[in-house]
Design a protein around this motif. Structure first.
Motif, short mmCIF file in Angstrom:
data_model
loop_
_atom_site.label_atom_id
_atom_site.label_comp_id
_atom_site.label_asym_id
_atom_site.label_seq_id
_atom_site.Cartn_x
_atom_site.Cartn_y
_atom_site.Cartn_z
N ASP A 1 57.76 -33.11 -48.40
CA ASP A 1 59.13 -32.78 -48.01
C ASP A 1 59.57 -33.75 -46.92
N ALA A 2 60.87 -33.83 -46.69
CA ALA A 2 61.41 -34.81 -45.76
C ALA A 2 60.93 -34.57 -44.33
N ALA A 3 60.70 -33.31 -43.96
CA ALA A 3 60.31 -32.99 -42.59
C ALA A 3 58.81 -33.11 -42.37
N GLY A 4 58.04 -33.32 -43.44
CA GLY A 4 56.59 -33.43 -43.31
C GLY A 4 55.90 -32.11 -43.03
N LEU A 5 56.55 -30.99 -43.38
CA LEU A 5 55.95 -29.68 -43.16
C LEU A 5 54.91 -29.33 -44.23
N MET B 1 38.93 -33.75 -56.08
CA MET B 1 39.08 -32.77 -55.01
C MET B 1 40.28 -33.14 -54.16
N ASP B 2 41.14 -32.16 -53.90
CA ASP B 2 42.28 -32.41 -53.03
C ASP B 2 42.56 -31.17 -52.19
N THR B 3 43.55 -31.27 -51.32
CA THR B 3 43.93 -30.13 -50.49
C THR B 3 45.43 -30.18 -50.23
N ASN B 4 46.03 -29.02 -50.11
CA ASN B 4 47.43 -28.88 -49.70
C ASN B 4 47.48 -28.09 -48.40
N ALA B 5 48.37 -28.47 -47.51
CA ALA B 5 48.55 -27.76 -46.26
C ALA B 5 50.03 -27.71 -45.93
N GLY B 6 50.46 -26.60 -45.34
CA GLY B 6 51.87 -26.48 -45.00
C GLY B 6 52.11 -25.58 -43.81
N ALA B 7 53.23 -25.80 -43.13
CA ALA B 7 53.60 -25.01 -41.97
C ALA B 7 54.58 -23.89 -42.32
N ARG B 8 55.00 -23.85 -43.59
CA ARG B 8 55.93 -22.81 -44.06
C ARG B 8 55.50 -22.37 -45.45
N LEU C 1 55.46 -22.01 -49.34
CA LEU C 1 55.92 -22.97 -50.34
C LEU C 1 57.30 -22.62 -50.87
N GLY C 2 57.51 -21.31 -51.13
CA GLY C 2 58.79 -20.90 -51.71
C GLY C 2 59.98 -21.11 -50.80
N ALA C 3 59.74 -21.32 -49.51
CA ALA C 3 60.85 -21.56 -48.58
C ALA C 3 61.44 -22.94 -48.77
N ASP C 4 60.66 -23.88 -49.32
CA ASP C 4 61.12 -25.26 -49.40
C ASP C 4 61.10 -25.86 -50.79
N VAL D 1 58.17 -33.00 -57.26
CA VAL D 1 58.64 -31.77 -56.62
C VAL D 1 60.15 -31.68 -56.72
N THR D 2 60.62 -30.46 -56.90
CA THR D 2 62.04 -30.13 -56.79
C THR D 2 62.19 -29.18 -55.63
N ARG D 3 62.95 -29.60 -54.62
CA ARG D 3 63.07 -28.81 -53.40
C ARG D 3 64.19 -27.78 -53.53
N ARG D 4 64.19 -26.82 -52.63
CA ARG D 4 65.19 -25.76 -52.66
C ARG D 4 66.61 -26.29 -52.49
#
Length: 277
Positions: A104-108, A137-144, A146-149, A171-174
């Protein structure tokens, strides 16, 4: 991040909830014979989660680094039909990548391909199966949440010749904006971006989730098999062409709009029970 219990806890507490109270190890074991796969994803609370610098235990299952290999010891009970799922997966990274990518643009929200290509050894005694092959092997991390963005995303990864692999992330963002990653990983784990090829639609899943991929112009992807068919998620195996090379890819499609509906979350405990202790 797909726990309905975590989502309900956030709803009760004004959007805040303790993530360590909602942990699970998901094991999906597929068979060449349709209908004979196994699935386990039991959620457990903080008292059943133990974190160390090089190990993580959730209930009776544990993953740990043993030298250069990631060892996952699995001891779970399948759903919806209870049976024991017990075995070991040993992943030997061909290389380790230390770069992460913002979604995402904010890097969250960030995605990191830890081991773009690896050698994998699988040994199960319940059921009695074993094999060796290549993995990822990979990983995803977020500060919010997923459905919020995000409204939708798709991901695919395919092994190429000479120890390389290709990964696509759309990705298609909100807010309606989109972003695409197209990465070629060499045998040392170094990523080189390439121009994302044109999108190509696959047939929808049984639940009507859109499945979209990308492939070289003038070629068509072929859907070989569907592995998971959930109201908000589909995992599939497909043949496609990228960078002039025909390859087999694991493909995932995720609809966060679906996941955020009450009816969808109400169905999830049938595939994701929560342990009482």
């Amino acid at each position: 991040m797909f726990s309905p219990y975590y989502a309900w806890a956030r709803g009760r507490n004004g959007g805040a909830a303790a993530a360590l109270e909602h942990c699970a190890i998901n094991v999906a074991l597929y068979s060449s014979a349709r209908g004979e796969g196994r699935w386990a994803m039991t959620e457990r609370g903080r008292a059943s989660v133990h974190c160390e610098a090089t190990a993580l235990s959730i209930g009776p299952s544990r993953m740990r680094w043993d030298g250069d290999a990631l060892v996952v010891d699995i001891d779970e009970v399948t759903v919806p039909m209870p049976s024991r799922l017990r075995g070991r997966v040993r992943l030997h990274p061909q290389s380790l990548a230390d770069r992460s990518f913002a979604l995402d643009a904010a890097g969250l929200h960030r995605w990191r391909p830890i081991a773009p290509r690896a050698r994998v050894e699988v040994e199960f005694d319940k059921p009695a199966v074993h094999w060796k092959g290549t993995g990822y092997m990979d990983t995803n991390a977020g500060a919010r949440p997923l459905g919020a963005d995000f409204a939708h995303w798709s991901w695919s990864r395919g092994a190429r010749s000479q120890g390389r692999c290709a990964v696509l992330y759309d990705v298609t963002r909100r807010d309606g904006s989109t972003a695409a990653l197209a990465l070629d990983f060499d045998a040392n784990g170094e990523a080189t971006a390439f121009d994302a090829p044109p999108p190509a639609a696959l047939s929808r899943s049984g639940w009507g989730v859109d499945r979209i991929t990308r492939c070289d112009a003038g070629t068509l992807p072929v859907l070989r098999r569907g592995f998971e068919n959930a109201p908000f998620y589909a995992r599939s195996l497909l043949d496609t062409t990228l960078l002039g090379e025909r390859m087999t890819c694991m493909h995932e499609s995720l609809s966060l709009e679906r996941f955020d509906t009450a009816w969808c979350r109400a169905m999830l405990p049938f595939r994701m029970p929560r342990a009482l202790r």
